[in-house]
Design a protein around this motif. Structure first.
Motif, PDB file in Angstrom:
ATOM      1  N   GLU A   1       0.842  -1.185   0.000  1.00 31.45           N
ATOM      2  CA  GLU A   1       0.000   0.000   0.000  1.00 31.45           C
ATOM      3  C   GLU A   1       0.885   1.246   0.000  1.00 31.45           C
ATOM      4  OE1 GLU A   1      -3.860   1.260   2.428  1.00 31.45           O
ATOM      5  OE2 GLU A   1      -2.044   1.268   3.664  1.00 31.45           O
ATOM      6  N   VAL A   2       0.530   2.215  -0.817  1.00 28.68           N
ATOM      7  CA  VAL A   2       1.240   3.488  -0.848  1.00 28.68           C
ATOM      8  C   VAL A   2       0.231   4.624  -0.722  1.00 28.68           C
ATOM      9  CG1 VAL A   2       3.209   2.680  -2.207  1.00 28.68           C
ATOM     10  CG2 VAL A   2       1.211   3.591  -3.369  1.00 28.68           C
ATOM     11  N   ILE A   3       0.689   5.724  -0.139  1.00 32.37           N
ATOM     12  CA  ILE A   3      -0.131   6.932  -0.050  1.00 32.37           C
ATOM     13  C   ILE A   3       0.711   8.110  -0.522  1.00 32.37           C
ATOM     14  CG2 ILE A   3      -1.614   6.097   1.815  1.00 32.37           C
ATOM     15  CD1 ILE A   3       0.099   7.765   3.755  1.00 32.37           C
ATOM     16  N   GLU A   4       0.039   9.135  -0.956  1.00 29.19           N
ATOM     17  CA  GLU A   4       0.723  10.337  -1.412  1.00 29.19           C
ATOM     18  C   GLU A   4       0.752  11.346  -0.269  1.00 29.19           C
ATOM     19  OE1 GLU A   4       0.588  13.400  -5.217  1.00 29.19           O
ATOM     20  OE2 GLU A   4      -1.083  12.041  -4.862  1.00 29.19           O
ATOM     21  N   ASP A   5       1.945  11.858   0.047  1.00 29.07           N
ATOM     22  CA  ASP A   5       2.034  12.849   1.123  1.00 29.07           C
ATOM     23  C   ASP A   5       1.687  14.233   0.594  1.00 29.07           C
ATOM     24  OD1 ASP A   5       4.287  13.891  -0.153  1.00 29.07           O
ATOM     25  OD2 ASP A   5       5.709  13.166   1.342  1.00 29.07           O
TER      26      ASP A   5
ATOM     27  N   GLY B   1       3.593   0.351   4.788  1.00 31.02           N
ATOM     28  CA  GLY B   1       3.959  -0.840   5.541  1.00 31.02           C
ATOM     29  C   GLY B   1       2.883  -1.910   5.472  1.00 31.02           C
ATOM     30  N   ARG B   2       1.718  -1.535   4.950  1.00 28.18           N
ATOM     31  CA  ARG B   2       0.645  -2.526   4.780  1.00 28.18           C
ATOM     32  C   ARG B   2       0.864  -3.271   3.472  1.00 28.18           C
ATOM     33  NH1 ARG B   2      -5.056  -0.014   6.412  1.00 28.18           N
ATOM     34  NH2 ARG B   2      -5.582  -1.863   5.228  1.00 28.18           N
ATOM     35  N   PHE B   3       0.505  -4.551   3.467  1.00 31.49           N
ATOM     36  CA  PHE B   3       0.807  -5.438   2.356  1.00 31.49           C
ATOM     37  C   PHE B   3      -0.327  -6.436   2.212  1.00 31.49           C
ATOM     38  CE2 PHE B   3       2.510  -9.567   1.040  1.00 31.49           C
ATOM     39  CZ  PHE B   3       3.215  -9.235  -0.108  1.00 31.49           C
ATOM     40  N   VAL B   4      -0.622  -6.818   0.990  1.00 36.60           N
ATOM     41  CA  VAL B   4      -1.620  -7.864   0.761  1.00 36.60           C
ATOM     42  C   VAL B   4      -1.039  -8.890  -0.204  1.00 36.60           C
ATOM     43  CG1 VAL B   4      -2.795  -6.652  -1.121  1.00 36.60           C
ATOM     44  CG2 VAL B   4      -4.036  -8.363   0.172  1.00 36.60           C
TER      45      VAL B   4
END
Length: 93
Positions: A22-26, A35-38
């Motif tokens: 998982e990625v987010i835009e700052d 740090g979340r993963f699937v």
């Protein structure tokens, strides 16, 4: 989501596993991993032969989530939600 449209750049096959971070835009437009993963198992693949309008080289992957369990350095696939509860206990209400 139970499917993904993407370029078939890895020669995916039914039964393969794919992992996604998982990625987010700052605030500055920089993409940061949370740090979340699937981990997902590919259950079906649709390509241009199966779907008019899908470009050559692109596929729609149907996936199911799975769980990684570090028990004796092995992983296991839990196919049903009840199997989850056997391993990790009932969900908190």
């Amino acid at each position: 989501k139970p499917w993904e449209l993407r370029v078939n750049d890895r020669g995916f096959k039914v039964g393969d596993y794919i992992g996604e971070n998982e990625v987010i835009e700052d605030d500055e437009g920089v993409w940061i991993e949370t740090g979340r993963f699937v981990l997902e198992k590919i259950t079906n693949i649709v390509d241009h032969n199966d779907c008019a309008g899908l470009h050559v080289g692109w596929v729609i992957l149907t996936t199911e989530p799975c769980i990684i369990s570090a028990k004796s350095d092995s992983c296991m696939w839990l196919e049903r939600e009840k199997d989850l509860h056997k391993v990790y206990g009932e969900p908190k209400k």
